[in-house]
Design a protein around this motif. Structure first.
Motif, PDB file in Angstrom:
ATOM      1  N   PRO A  99      40.571 -44.469 -28.694  1.00 35.78           N
ATOM      2  CA  PRO A  99      41.635 -43.808 -27.930  1.00 35.78           C
ATOM      3  C   PRO A  99      41.577 -44.125 -26.433  1.00 35.78           C
ATOM      4  CG  PRO A  99      40.624 -42.260 -29.452  1.00 35.78           C
ATOM      5  CD  PRO A  99      39.756 -43.486 -29.436  1.00 35.78           C
ATOM      6  N   PHE A 100      40.385 -44.359 -25.942  1.00 35.02           N
ATOM      7  CA  PHE A 100      40.207 -44.572 -24.506  1.00 35.02           C
ATOM      8  C   PHE A 100      40.524 -46.009 -24.087  1.00 35.02           C
ATOM      9  CE2 PHE A 100      37.055 -41.466 -26.093  1.00 35.02           C
ATOM     10  CZ  PHE A 100      37.609 -40.321 -25.544  1.00 35.02           C
ATOM     11  N   ILE A 101      40.138 -46.989 -24.923  1.00 36.79           N
ATOM     12  CA  ILE A 101      40.320 -48.386 -24.498  1.00 36.79           C
ATOM     13  C   ILE A 101      41.582 -49.024 -25.068  1.00 36.79           C
ATOM     14  CG2 ILE A 101      37.844 -48.682 -24.180  1.00 36.79           C
ATOM     15  CD1 ILE A 101      37.781 -50.303 -26.761  1.00 36.79           C
ATOM     16  N   LEU A 102      42.166 -48.426 -26.131  1.00 36.05           N
ATOM     17  CA  LEU A 102      43.400 -48.989 -26.681  1.00 36.05           C
ATOM     18  C   LEU A 102      44.646 -48.242 -26.230  1.00 36.05           C
ATOM     19  CD1 LEU A 102      42.365 -49.917 -30.338  1.00 36.05           C
ATOM     20  CD2 LEU A 102      42.388 -51.355 -28.288  1.00 36.05           C
ATOM     21  N   ARG A 103      44.478 -46.959 -25.884  1.00 38.94           N
ATOM     22  CA  ARG A 103      45.624 -46.180 -25.412  1.00 38.94           C
ATOM     23  C   ARG A 103      45.432 -45.648 -24.002  1.00 38.94           C
ATOM     24  NH1 ARG A 103      47.211 -42.641 -30.849  1.00 38.94           N
ATOM     25  NH2 ARG A 103      47.989 -44.398 -32.070  1.00 38.94           N
ATOM     26  N   GLY A 104      44.287 -45.882 -23.419  1.00 37.87           N
ATOM     27  CA  GLY A 104      44.063 -45.421 -22.049  1.00 37.87           C
ATOM     28  C   GLY A 104      44.004 -43.916 -21.922  1.00 37.87           C
ATOM     29  N   VAL A 105      43.584 -43.226 -22.982  1.00 37.90           N
ATOM     30  CA  VAL A 105      43.498 -41.767 -22.964  1.00 37.90           C
ATOM     31  C   VAL A 105      42.388 -41.328 -22.009  1.00 37.90           C
ATOM     32  CG1 VAL A 105      42.948 -39.728 -24.366  1.00 37.90           C
ATOM     33  CG2 VAL A 105      44.409 -41.548 -25.294  1.00 37.90           C
ATOM     34  N   SER A 106      42.618 -40.238 -21.293  1.00 36.37           N
ATOM     35  CA  SER A 106      41.617 -39.673 -20.383  1.00 36.37           C
ATOM     36  C   SER A 106      41.140 -38.328 -20.918  1.00 36.37           C
ATOM     37  CB  SER A 106      42.199 -39.481 -18.983  1.00 36.37           C
ATOM     38  OG  SER A 106      42.532 -40.714 -18.391  1.00 36.37           O
ATOM     39  N   LEU A 107      39.833 -38.165 -20.989  1.00 33.21           N
ATOM     40  CA  LEU A 107      39.223 -36.900 -21.389  1.00 33.21           C
ATOM     41  C   LEU A 107      38.681 -36.228 -20.134  1.00 33.21           C
ATOM     42  CD1 LEU A 107      38.367 -34.960 -23.643  1.00 33.21           C
ATOM     43  CD2 LEU A 107      36.274 -36.314 -23.907  1.00 33.21           C
ATOM     44  N   LEU A 108      39.253 -35.086 -19.788  1.00 34.22           N
ATOM     45  CA  LEU A 108      38.953 -34.399 -18.536  1.00 34.22           C
ATOM     46  C   LEU A 108      38.121 -33.159 -18.831  1.00 34.22           C
ATOM     47  CD1 LEU A 108      42.614 -34.526 -17.149  1.00 34.22           C
ATOM     48  CD2 LEU A 108      40.786 -36.202 -16.763  1.00 34.22           C
ATOM     49  N   GLY A 109      36.897 -33.137 -18.357  1.00 37.69           N
ATOM     50  CA  GLY A 109      36.041 -31.975 -18.575  1.00 37.69           C
ATOM     51  C   GLY A 109      36.375 -30.850 -17.615  1.00 37.69           C
ATOM     52  N   ILE A 110      36.457 -29.627 -18.143  1.00 42.49           N
ATOM     53  CA  ILE A 110      36.796 -28.451 -17.333  1.00 42.49           C
ATOM     54  C   ILE A 110      35.623 -27.482 -17.343  1.00 42.49           C
ATOM     55  CG2 ILE A 110      38.429 -26.577 -16.962  1.00 42.49           C
ATOM     56  CD1 ILE A 110      39.662 -29.396 -16.752  1.00 42.49           C
ATOM     57  N   ASP A 111      35.073 -27.214 -16.185  1.00 45.31           N
ATOM     58  CA  ASP A 111      33.986 -26.248 -16.030  1.00 45.31           C
ATOM     59  C   ASP A 111      34.444 -25.169 -15.055  1.00 45.31           C
ATOM     60  OD1 ASP A 111      31.292 -25.083 -15.596  1.00 45.31           O
ATOM     61  OD2 ASP A 111      31.550 -26.025 -13.634  1.00 45.31           O
ATOM     62  N   SER A 112      34.316 -23.916 -15.461  1.00 46.91           N
ATOM     63  CA  SER A 112      34.692 -22.841 -14.541  1.00 46.91           C
ATOM     64  C   SER A 112      33.479 -22.199 -13.883  1.00 46.91           C
ATOM     65  CB  SER A 112      35.501 -21.766 -15.278  1.00 46.91           C
ATOM     66  OG  SER A 112      34.687 -21.076 -16.213  1.00 46.91           O
ATOM     67  N   ALA A 113      32.312 -22.318 -14.502  1.00 48.64           N
ATOM     68  CA  ALA A 113      31.147 -21.556 -14.035  1.00 48.64           C
ATOM     69  C   ALA A 113      30.660 -21.978 -12.658  1.00 48.64           C
ATOM     70  CB  ALA A 113      30.013 -21.665 -15.049  1.00 48.64           C
ATOM     71  N   MET A 114      30.697 -23.281 -12.375  1.00 44.65           N
ATOM     72  CA  MET A 114      30.105 -23.774 -11.137  1.00 44.65           C
ATOM     73  C   MET A 114      31.148 -24.382 -10.195  1.00 44.65           C
ATOM     74  SD  MET A 114      27.056 -22.860 -11.811  1.00 44.65           S
ATOM     75  CE  MET A 114      26.097 -23.576 -10.481  1.00 44.65           C
ATOM     76  N   GLN A 115      32.397 -24.001 -10.345  1.00 44.41           N
ATOM     77  CA  GLN A 115      33.442 -24.520  -9.471  1.00 44.41           C
ATOM     78  C   GLN A 115      33.195 -24.128  -8.015  1.00 44.41           C
ATOM     79  OE1 GLN A 115      36.385 -26.321  -9.832  1.00 44.41           O
ATOM     80  NE2 GLN A 115      35.729 -26.865 -11.906  1.00 44.41           N
ATOM     81  N   PRO A 116      33.434 -25.039  -7.079  1.00 38.33           N
ATOM     82  CA  PRO A 116      33.280 -24.696  -5.660  1.00 38.33           C
ATOM     83  C   PRO A 116      34.230 -23.567  -5.246  1.00 38.33           C
ATOM     84  CG  PRO A 116      33.480 -27.081  -5.975  1.00 38.33           C
ATOM     85  CD  PRO A 116      33.816 -26.438  -7.284  1.00 38.33           C
ATOM     86  N   LEU A 117      33.857 -22.879  -4.195  1.00 39.29           N
ATOM     87  CA  LEU A 117      34.620 -21.728  -3.737  1.00 39.29           C
ATOM     88  C   LEU A 117      36.072 -22.074  -3.452  1.00 39.29           C
ATOM     89  CD1 LEU A 117      34.732 -18.769  -2.843  1.00 39.29           C
ATOM     90  CD2 LEU A 117      33.911 -19.506  -0.584  1.00 39.29           C
ATOM     91  N   ALA A 118      36.325 -23.186  -2.799  1.00 38.39           N
ATOM     92  CA  ALA A 118      37.699 -23.546  -2.430  1.00 38.39           C
ATOM     93  C   ALA A 118      38.563 -23.740  -3.676  1.00 38.39           C
ATOM     94  CB  ALA A 118      37.704 -24.813  -1.578  1.00 38.39           C
TER      95      ALA A 118
END
Length: 325
Positions: free
Chosen positions: A253-272
């Motif tokens: 999926p990543f190299i034939l369709r250029g799909v991006s997998l975006l990891g989401i973390d809420s625990a350690m997000q910066p204050l801003a």
């Protein structure tokens, strides 16, 4: 003397206790908690069915909103409304299932003026994670009106994601193992409700392209099947692992369709970034902020509802008022 939900490595595991304030952690900010909520990670901690808590006795609760009583630093004043999510609170540090808690100054975000502490915990970590996922998809270029699939759609993160995506003009397709909640998901804004069984089979490297975007709260085969169904340059926000932490897929999926997998973390997000996400939440129309199905409970009910959540018998949100029985 505050009441807390105390976990001990014995039977019964969870019990409501009244403790001296001297037993609270020695940290800079004392917060009188208005509301907390029950998340899946909290349910794992309370039931002992996940390796969340390792030291006992322990007060769980990964988030809360409340009123500052005192602050040794200069960032907050008495009476300020604040929100806490993440930073290991409710996992390594005593958390929000209490009437009062002491926490570090840098863990707190000022509650936006347009948002009450009650509303903040109707969103909680789940709503924050959903908003962070939506923000990440939009910043990566997901066009308004695009077809977006949301897995685990009746859970806290999934249901808020459905509502937010629909509000922002996306065509939302909700995946759930609870077909009896189809009407509710469509009320939230889903244009179609799909059965989880359609995504649980053995993944193939690629399937027919169906989705421009996705928010996945499940992981494992479900996420692998979502990846296989993404359109060219599709965007997938991975924000949970309710179904497992494995990812049985290939690089196709990543190299034939250029799909991006975006990891989401809420625990350690910066204050801003936290401030930005909470401001977006506060700017949602009142009808959106008040659309969520929820059950309000006191601390005596946490253990029972935690079991129900682990068993998949909960939809929407569980709001905790620590001052009621």
């Amino acid at each position: 003397m505050p009441r807390v939900l105390m976990l001990k490595d014995e039977d019964p595991r969870a019990r409501v206790e009244t403790i001296d304030e001297e037993r609270l952690p020695e940290r800079a900010v004392t917060v009188d908690i208005d509301f907390s909520d029950l998340n899946y990670k909290d349910a794992l901690a309370v039931t002992g069915k996940g390796k969340i808590v390792r030291d006992y006795p322990f007060v769980p609760g990964i988030d809360f909103a409340g009123t500052v009583r005192s602050c040794e630093g200069g960032r907050f004043a008495r009476g300020d409304k604040v929100i806490l999510t993440g930073w290991g609170v409710g996992e390594r540090y005593w958390g929000g299932f209490a009437e009062t808690m002491r926490v570090d100054e840098e863990w707190l975000v000022a509650c936006p003026e347009a948002l009450s502490t009650r509303e903040a915990m109707l969103f909680g970590t789940a709503g924050l994670s959903a908003m962070l996922s939506v923000m990440r998809l939009q910043e990566a270029g997901l066009a308004r009106g695009a077809r977006v699939v949301v897995t685990g759609a009746t859970g806290g993160v999934g249901s808020w994601a459905v509502k937010m995506l629909a509000h922002y003009g996306y065509e939302v397709h909700a995946v759930t193992g609870k077909p009896n909640q189809e009407a509710w998901l469509k009320e939230l804004g889903a244009s179609e409700v799909l059965g989880r069984h359609e995504f649980e089979g053995e993944p193939r490297p690629l399937e027919k392209s169906r989705w421009a975007g996705a928010i996945d709260t499940v992981g494992d085969n479900v996420l692998a099947n979502v990846l296989a169904q993404m359109e060219y340059h599709g965007l997938v926000a991975a924000v949970g692992l309710a179904g497992g932490s494995e990812l049985p897929t290939t690089v196709m999926p990543f190299i034939l369709r250029g799909v991006s997998l975006l990891g989401i973390d809420s625990a350690m997000q910066p204050l801003a970034r936290r401030r930005e996400a909470w401001q977006h939440i506060a700017e949602l129309p009142e009808a959106v902020r008040h659309a969520m199905h929820y059950e309000e409970l006191g601390m005596e009910m946490i253990a029972e509802r935690a079991e129900a959540m682990i068993n998949g018998d909960i939809h929407g949100r569980l709001l905790l008022d620590p001052h009621i029985d």
